[in-house]
Design a protein around this motif. Structure first.
Motif, PDB file in Angstrom:
ATOM      1  N   UNK A  22      25.148 -43.831  52.760  1.00  0.00           N
ATOM      2  CA  UNK A  22      23.810 -44.410  52.829  1.00  0.00           C
ATOM      3  C   UNK A  22      22.746 -43.319  52.840  1.00  0.00           C
ATOM      4  N   UNK A  23      23.019 -42.197  53.512  1.00  0.00           N
ATOM      5  CA  UNK A  23      22.080 -41.082  53.530  1.00  0.00           C
ATOM      6  C   UNK A  23      21.879 -40.545  52.116  1.00  0.00           C
ATOM      7  N   UNK A  24      22.984 -40.339  51.394  1.00  0.00           N
ATOM      8  CA  UNK A  24      22.880 -39.812  50.039  1.00  0.00           C
ATOM      9  C   UNK A  24      22.189 -40.807  49.112  1.00  0.00           C
ATOM     10  N   UNK A  25      22.417 -42.087  49.301  1.00  0.00           N
ATOM     11  CA  UNK A  25      21.744 -43.106  48.503  1.00  0.00           C
ATOM     12  C   UNK A  25      20.239 -43.032  48.726  1.00  0.00           C
ATOM     13  N   UNK A  26      19.824 -42.816  49.969  1.00  0.00           N
ATOM     14  CA  UNK A  26      18.404 -42.666  50.305  1.00  0.00           C
ATOM     15  C   UNK A  26      17.826 -41.416  49.642  1.00  0.00           C
ATOM     16  N   UNK A  27      18.564 -40.321  49.688  1.00  0.00           N
ATOM     17  CA  UNK A  27      18.102 -39.067  49.074  1.00  0.00           C
ATOM     18  C   UNK A  27      17.913 -39.261  47.571  1.00  0.00           C
ATOM     19  N   UNK A  28      18.906 -39.852  46.913  1.00  0.00           N
ATOM     20  CA  UNK A  28      18.804 -40.066  45.470  1.00  0.00           C
ATOM     21  C   UNK A  28      17.644 -40.997  45.125  1.00  0.00           C
ATOM     22  N   UNK A  29      17.422 -42.004  45.944  1.00  0.00           N
ATOM     23  CA  UNK A  29      16.291 -42.904  45.721  1.00  0.00           C
ATOM     24  C   UNK A  29      14.962 -42.167  45.794  1.00  0.00           C
ATOM     25  N   UNK A  30      14.841 -41.271  46.768  1.00  0.00           N
ATOM     26  CA  UNK A  30      13.610 -40.495  46.906  1.00  0.00           C
ATOM     27  C   UNK A  30      13.431 -39.520  45.746  1.00  0.00           C
ATOM     28  N   UNK A  31      14.521 -38.936  45.266  1.00  0.00           N
ATOM     29  CA  UNK A  31      14.445 -38.037  44.117  1.00  0.00           C
ATOM     30  C   UNK A  31      13.999 -38.781  42.859  1.00  0.00           C
ATOM     31  N   UNK A  32      14.520 -39.970  42.660  1.00  0.00           N
ATOM     32  CA  UNK A  32      14.124 -40.780  41.510  1.00  0.00           C
ATOM     33  C   UNK A  32      12.641 -41.112  41.582  1.00  0.00           C
ATOM     34  N   UNK A  33      12.171 -41.509  42.766  1.00  0.00           N
ATOM     35  CA  UNK A  33      10.753 -41.826  42.942  1.00  0.00           C
ATOM     36  C   UNK A  33       9.881 -40.597  42.672  1.00  0.00           C
ATOM     37  N   UNK A  34      10.319 -39.426  43.138  1.00  0.00           N
ATOM     38  CA  UNK A  34       9.561 -38.193  42.915  1.00  0.00           C
ATOM     39  C   UNK A  34       9.509 -37.843  41.430  1.00  0.00           C
ATOM     40  N   UNK A  35      10.629 -38.016  40.733  1.00  0.00           N
ATOM     41  CA  UNK A  35      10.650 -37.736  39.298  1.00  0.00           C
ATOM     42  C   UNK A  35       9.720 -38.675  38.540  1.00  0.00           C
ATOM     43  N   UNK A  36       9.678 -39.949  38.955  1.00  0.00           N
ATOM     44  CA  UNK A  36       8.767 -40.909  38.323  1.00  0.00           C
ATOM     45  C   UNK A  36       7.313 -40.509  38.549  1.00  0.00           C
ATOM     46  N   UNK A  37       6.988 -40.047  39.752  1.00  0.00           N
ATOM     47  CA  UNK A  37       5.625 -39.608  40.044  1.00  0.00           C
ATOM     48  C   UNK A  37       5.247 -38.398  39.190  1.00  0.00           C
ATOM     49  N   UNK A  38       6.172 -37.479  39.003  1.00  0.00           N
ATOM     50  CA  UNK A  38       5.902 -36.308  38.159  1.00  0.00           C
ATOM     51  C   UNK A  38       5.669 -36.749  36.714  1.00  0.00           C
ATOM     52  N   UNK A  39       6.512 -37.657  36.221  1.00  0.00           N
ATOM     53  CA  UNK A  39       6.368 -38.160  34.855  1.00  0.00           C
ATOM     54  C   UNK A  39       5.020 -38.839  34.654  1.00  0.00           C
TER      55      UNK A  39
END
Length: 86
Positions: free
Chosen positions: A49-66
């Motif tokens: 669950x921790x890693x799922x949260x981390x990956x979710x935050x990374x995806x959101x950050x990548x979308x913000x950069x895009x």
């Protein structure tokens, strides 16, 4: 390699618990030859669950950069220092 056991083996609770604690993968439960459930230790569940949260935050950050939603680091640090008198 994943462990797969039939649902009738769930009556051996202490054995199943030991199996889950010893494994770093979920244990798959079948019913009538088909996948039915997945069980795992609490430790493994929390790690996943921790890693799922981390990956979710990374995806959101990548979308913000895009989308170009980025801030200048120096300006942001200056605002924080002024706000908190640091």
């Amino acid at each position: 390699m994943p462990q797969i056991i039939p649902i009738k083996d769930l009556k051996n609770t202490s054995e199943i618990s030991q199996m889950c604690q010893a494994s770093d993968e979920p244990v798959f439960i079948t019913k009538n030859g088909y996948g039915d459930m997945v069980i795992m230790s609490m430790k493994l569940y929390e790690e996943k669950m921790f890693m799922l949260d981390v990956y979710g935050k990374l995806i959101a950050a990548e979308e913000q950069i895009t989308e170009g939603k980025v801030l200048d680091g120096d300006t942001s640090l200056k605002r924080i220092r002024e706000k908190y008198n640091v």
